[in-house]
Structure formats: C-alpha cells, structure tokens
Write a protein that holds these residues in place. Structure first.
Motif, PDB file in Angstrom:
ATOM      1  N   LEU A  35      52.534 -41.779 -12.107  1.00 41.52           N
ATOM      2  CA  LEU A  35      52.446 -40.806 -11.005  1.00 41.52           C
ATOM      3  C   LEU A  35      51.658 -40.999  -9.557  1.00 41.52           C
ATOM      4  O   LEU A  35      50.820 -40.635  -9.580  1.00 41.52           O
ATOM      5  N   PRO A  36      52.452 -41.630  -8.677  1.00 34.86           N
ATOM      6  CA  PRO A  36      51.744 -41.584  -7.404  1.00 34.86           C
ATOM      7  C   PRO A  36      51.720 -40.356  -6.881  1.00 34.86           C
ATOM      8  O   PRO A  36      52.703 -39.593  -6.762  1.00 34.86           O
ATOM      9  N   THR A  71      47.607 -41.096 -12.725  1.00 33.67           N
ATOM     10  CA  THR A  71      47.885 -40.749 -11.237  1.00 33.67           C
ATOM     11  C   THR A  71      47.243 -41.751 -10.441  1.00 33.67           C
ATOM     12  O   THR A  71      46.157 -42.004 -10.567  1.00 33.67           O
ATOM     13  N   ILE A  72      48.147 -42.264  -9.764  1.00 33.64           N
ATOM     14  CA  ILE A  72      47.669 -43.163  -8.579  1.00 33.64           C
ATOM     15  C   ILE A  72      47.254 -42.443  -7.510  1.00 33.64           C
ATOM     16  O   ILE A  72      48.162 -41.735  -6.837  1.00 33.64           O
ATOM     17  N   ASP A  73      46.044 -42.677  -6.889  1.00 33.17           N
ATOM     18  CA  ASP A  73      45.626 -41.717  -5.745  1.00 33.17           C
ATOM     19  C   ASP A  73      45.055 -42.786  -4.788  1.00 33.17           C
ATOM     20  O   ASP A  73      45.123 -43.855  -4.973  1.00 33.17           O
ATOM     21  N   PHE A  74      44.722 -42.123  -3.511  1.00 36.02           N
ATOM     22  CA  PHE A  74      43.976 -42.995  -2.378  1.00 36.02           C
ATOM     23  C   PHE A  74      42.841 -43.925  -3.158  1.00 36.02           C
ATOM     24  O   PHE A  74      42.758 -45.023  -2.182  1.00 36.02           O
ATOM     25  N   ASP A  75      42.046 -43.335  -3.973  1.00 34.33           N
ATOM     26  CA  ASP A  75      40.917 -44.133  -4.381  1.00 34.33           C
ATOM     27  C   ASP A  75      41.533 -45.262  -4.989  1.00 34.33           C
ATOM     28  O   ASP A  75      40.512 -46.403  -5.149  1.00 34.33           O
ATOM     29  N   THR A  76      42.676 -45.446  -5.701  1.00 29.94           N
ATOM     30  CA  THR A  76      43.055 -46.441  -6.477  1.00 29.94           C
ATOM     31  C   THR A  76      43.104 -47.737  -5.621  1.00 29.94           C
ATOM     32  O   THR A  76      42.875 -48.750  -5.951  1.00 29.94           O
ATOM     33  N   VAL A 107      42.162 -45.330 -11.812  1.00 30.18           N
ATOM     34  CA  VAL A 107      43.478 -44.237 -11.701  1.00 30.18           C
ATOM     35  C   VAL A 107      42.678 -43.084 -12.651  1.00 30.18           C
ATOM     36  O   VAL A 107      41.731 -43.370 -13.525  1.00 30.18           O
ATOM     37  N   THR A 108      43.486 -42.005 -12.586  1.00 27.35           N
ATOM     38  CA  THR A 108      42.988 -40.705 -13.558  1.00 27.35           C
ATOM     39  C   THR A 108      43.972 -40.821 -14.552  1.00 27.35           C
ATOM     40  O   THR A 108      45.160 -41.185 -14.383  1.00 27.35           O
TER      41      THR A 108
END
Ligand code: GAP
Length: 460
Positions: free
Chosen positions: A372-373, A420-425, A431-432
C-alpha cells in the motif's frame, strides 16, 4: 456458557460475492442452481487449502503417493464399486407442487433431529411420514408419492450413438481412481504395505436437495486418501486417521469447540466402521469429513470384475493378501465453507466503527501481504517491493482510497500483513508492517520482509 458467533450464512455469501471469493455460477444467464464459481480471491484460498492438505498427507508422509486419475472411468468400475446399484437416496415427490425431497431429510427436519432416519428402512420412513403428517416444506401439503431410490450418479454417453452400451458416468467420488491404480502405484514406487494413495479432484452427484451455499453441490472437489494396510492393523490405523484428520483442522486454526466426531449409525455397503468429523457450520452441526474402514471390499470387487489380481505379496513373510483400506475423505469446497465460517469475525473499533475481519491461517489467506503506497507518487518504490515479493508468494497491490479503507478491504479478505510504503521508505528502505489480527504495526527493512513473511505463512 454457549458461545455467541456473529457469522451467518447470509453474511458469508454476501462477503464472498462482494470480495471476489465466490460468485453464483452462470450468473449473467440467471444462474444455474447450486453451481458456484470461485473468483480471484476464492481460487487462491481454495488452492491454499488443497496445498496444505497435500503437504500434510502426501508431502510429509514418506509412504503416501499422489495420483490424478481420469474423471470418466470404465462403467465396470461403478458396477464393481456398487455405485450402479446402491449409490442412491430415498426420494419423494410432492404431488401438488411437484417439488422433490429426500425422505430422510424430511424426517430429520420434522423431528428436529430427535429421530434418526439413517437406521430406518424405506417402509419405516414412509410410515413415519404418513403417521406424523410430515408436510411438503414448499407448499405445506401432505400429498406424497411413495419413496423410491434415486441414483445420484450423473449419466452421459460416450461416442456418437446414445445407446445403453455407451453409458458412462461422471465419477461420484475420487476414491475409485485410487483403487484401480493400486497395483500401478505399488509396482512403480515399490511401496510396502502399509502405504497410502491420495488424490484431489472433481466429483459429481445429482443431489436431490443440494444447498447451503457450497456445502452440498452437484459438482465439488474431494481430497481423498486411501491407506492400504494388513487386516488386523486396520482398527489402529482407523483411530490414527481419526486423529490425523482432527489435528489437520485444529492446525488450520479450527477451534476444537466447533468440531466433534460422529459415528455412522448406518454403514455404507463397503464399511466395517465409519465416522464423520462434524463442524458447527452457520446452519448447525454437519459433516465436514469422513473416515471409513472400507475393509478389502473395493480391491476384492475390482479383482473380481476386472479379472486382474489385487493381491499384495509381502516380501518379508511371503504372504499374499488383499489389503484393507482406511479412507479419509474431505470435500475441498466444504472445507472452504468451514474455513470461511471459522475465520469470520466482526470487531468493534474505537470510535464506534466495526471491522469485518477474516482470521485465516496465513497459509490459507489468498494474499500473504498487500503493498500500500501511502500516496500515489510513492508507486515506483511500491511497485519495486511488489515485484520482488510476488516472485515468492501471492501479493496484492492497492493504491485506491484512504489507508484506513485499504486496511479494511484487506481485513475482509483476510490478508495477514499490510505493508505501507511512505516517505521514510525512500530515505532508509524501511516499511511499516501491519498485523491483520492485532492491528499493531512494526517497522522493518525491506530486505527482511521475505524472511519475515515466509516464517509466518508456514503450515506445519
Ligand atoms: N469416498 C467416500 C466418499 O465419497 P462421502 O461421505 O460421500 O464419502 C466425502 O464424501 C466428503 O466429500 C464429505 O465428507 C464432504 O466433505 C464431501 N462431499 C460429499 N458430497 C458432497 C456434495 N454434494 N457437495 C460438497 N461436498 C460433498
């Protein structure tokens, strides 16, 4: 205290339809009674159920071998097995509304389970129905034809002429494909008794009263395992398979409170002893699988009808004998319904919302994780993660709607992990990972995802 379960058959049927698990068969033509089509999510779940069964009963057993026999068999097979003469149910027609019913089911429903029609003859059933004024469940009248036996095998014909000589049947059980290959398997594997032959495949029965969604259908899949053993050891193996069948279910996550053994009151023509494991389906306790001591009936009959020997030559003692058979048989679709019923849950969330969640064993879940981006502009990285994990197991991808809605969609089809792919990725390749059951989240490096998920989805 009696447990309160929120699952109902309607909820399961609706969820299956809305989430691509199971659709009504031939739906755009108005359907075709009691046929069902598995959708993109359903086919994965059912394949996983079959894989778990095969792993447990074939892969992990050094003395069990698989076959995949033809559905269409020589008609003599069904004469030898007794199906041509005995595979029938007691049928009655309502003379007023012309609906068709099984006499034993009518008695069971009328007496609310207090009377066991399995131990009654047709005459006794007829007498009961007349004496107790058992009425037609469709029109309410009590105007029945006499009971007659109705053979459940689907007939078709081979070749271009439709005469009696060309009649063949769609197999009503997969078991006979295992029996007729007894010598082939024994010879080619050099197996020593005791050993097993297993098969998963379609079976067909012209059921008088199919129903309860995929519980009883006219076309279904069976997973059957025949254990060939020496007479005298059969009762111990019968007990062993009762336990193995039970353990398989509890290892898949079934609560023992929803399972029970039920000995057969009336034995099939071939059986020495037989029992079912029943499951507490949404409509009540019903058969999930059977364990049967079939003696040496099937092999003896095939020897008699085919003229080919079914004797086993014991290399240690030089004894020659026809082995006994302990059969363990379970419907893949029936196990699918039980799995859906067992997994279904509705949980109250903070803020007053409710989530529907399917607590499947991760080995059974259609997708092992969802990618999930957080936002669409993270899709390149998300696609990269999808592409590496999807080489290892089934993964789904969802970038539509809020993250909360996406979690709910995955909960409803039982995906055990949401990634979840977020900006930290983009910064640190982490990822979370959200757990379906606890809803807790942890942060993991992408490089550890495969090992993390592989460990969780194992079925041992
Ligand atoms: N070879 C033995 C045999 O076929 P069975 O009790 O008639 O025994 C075994 O069937 C299993 O097959 C059942 O326990 C059930 O799980 C499944 N089954 C039987 N009839 C079915 C039907 N009409 N629809 C779906 N599953 C069925």
């Amino acid at each position: 205290m009696e447990e309160k379960r929120c699952v109902t058959m309607d909820k399961i049927v609706n969820l299956c339809k809305s989430r691509g698990i199971i659709f009504p068969g031939s739906e755009i033509y108005g359907g075709m009674g009691n046929t069902w089509d598995y959708g993109p999510v359903g086919v994965e779940i059912k394949n996983n159920i079959k894989r778990c069964w095969w792993k447990r009963f074939v892969q992990e057993n050094p003395s069990s071998y698989g076959v995949d026999a033809a559905i269409l068999m020589n008609s003599r097979v069904w004469e030898a097995s007794g199906h041509t003469t005995s595979f029938s149910d007691p049928m009655m027609d309502c003379k007023d509304c012309k609906s068709r019913h099984r006499a034993d089911n009518l008695i069971e429903a009328h007496s609310k389970g207090a009377v066991n029609p399995d131990v009654m003859t047709n005459e006794e059933m007829q007498e009961y129905i007349e004496k107790h004024h058992v009425c037609c469940p469709r029109c309410g009248n009590c105007n029945w034809t006499p009971i007659r036996q109705f053979n459940l095998m689907f007939k078709t014909s081979r070749g271009v002429t439709e005469d009696n000589q060309n009649v063949i049947y769609l197999r009503p059980e997969t078991a006979q494909g295992e029996f007729v290959n007894f010598q082939n398997v024994q010879r080619t594997t050099r197996a020593k008794v005791p050993f097993g032959i297993a098969q998963i495949g379609k079976a067909f029965r012209n059921e008088i009263t199919p129903g309860n969604f995929i519980f009883r259908t006219i076309e279904f899949e069976q997973m059957e395992h025949q254990w060939f053993c020496k007479e005298g050891t059969d009762l111990a193996y019968y007990d062993e398979f009762k336990k193995k069948a039970w353990d398989f279910l509890t290892d898949l996550g079934f609560s023992p409170d929803h399972l029970r053994y039920k000995d057969h009151d009336k034995l099939a023509h071939y059986a020495k002893c037989a029992c079912d494991i029943q499951y507490l389906f949404p409509m009540g306790w019903s058969e999930l699988n059977g364990i049967h001591n079939r003696t040496n009936y099937d092999l003896s009959r095939h020897q008699e009808f085919s003229g080919k020997t079914m004797l086993y030559n014991d290399p240690l003692t030089n004894e020659k004998y026809i082995p006994f058979v302990i059969e363990y048989s379970i419907g893949a679709d029936r196990l699918m319904l039980a799995t859906l019923s067992e997994a279904y849950d509705e949980e109250a969330l903070e803020g007053g919302d409710t989530r529907v969640v399917m607590h499947f064993h991760p080995a059974v879940a259609a997708y092992k994780c969802a990618i999930l981006p957080l936002q669409k502009n993270l899709s390149d990285k998300a696609r990269e993660v999808f592409s590496s994990l999807s080489k290892k197991f089934m993964v789904t991808y969802d970038d539509a709607g809020s993250i909360g809605k996406r979690y709910r969609r995955q909960d409803e089809i039982g995906t055990p992990y949401c990634i979840t792919i977020d900006f930290d990725t983009l910064e640190n390749d982490t990822v979370t990972v959200r757990d379906r059951d606890t809803m807790e989240q942890i942060r993991l490096p992408i490089s550890e995802l495969e090992a993390f998920i592989n460990e969780k989805i194992a079925f041992n």
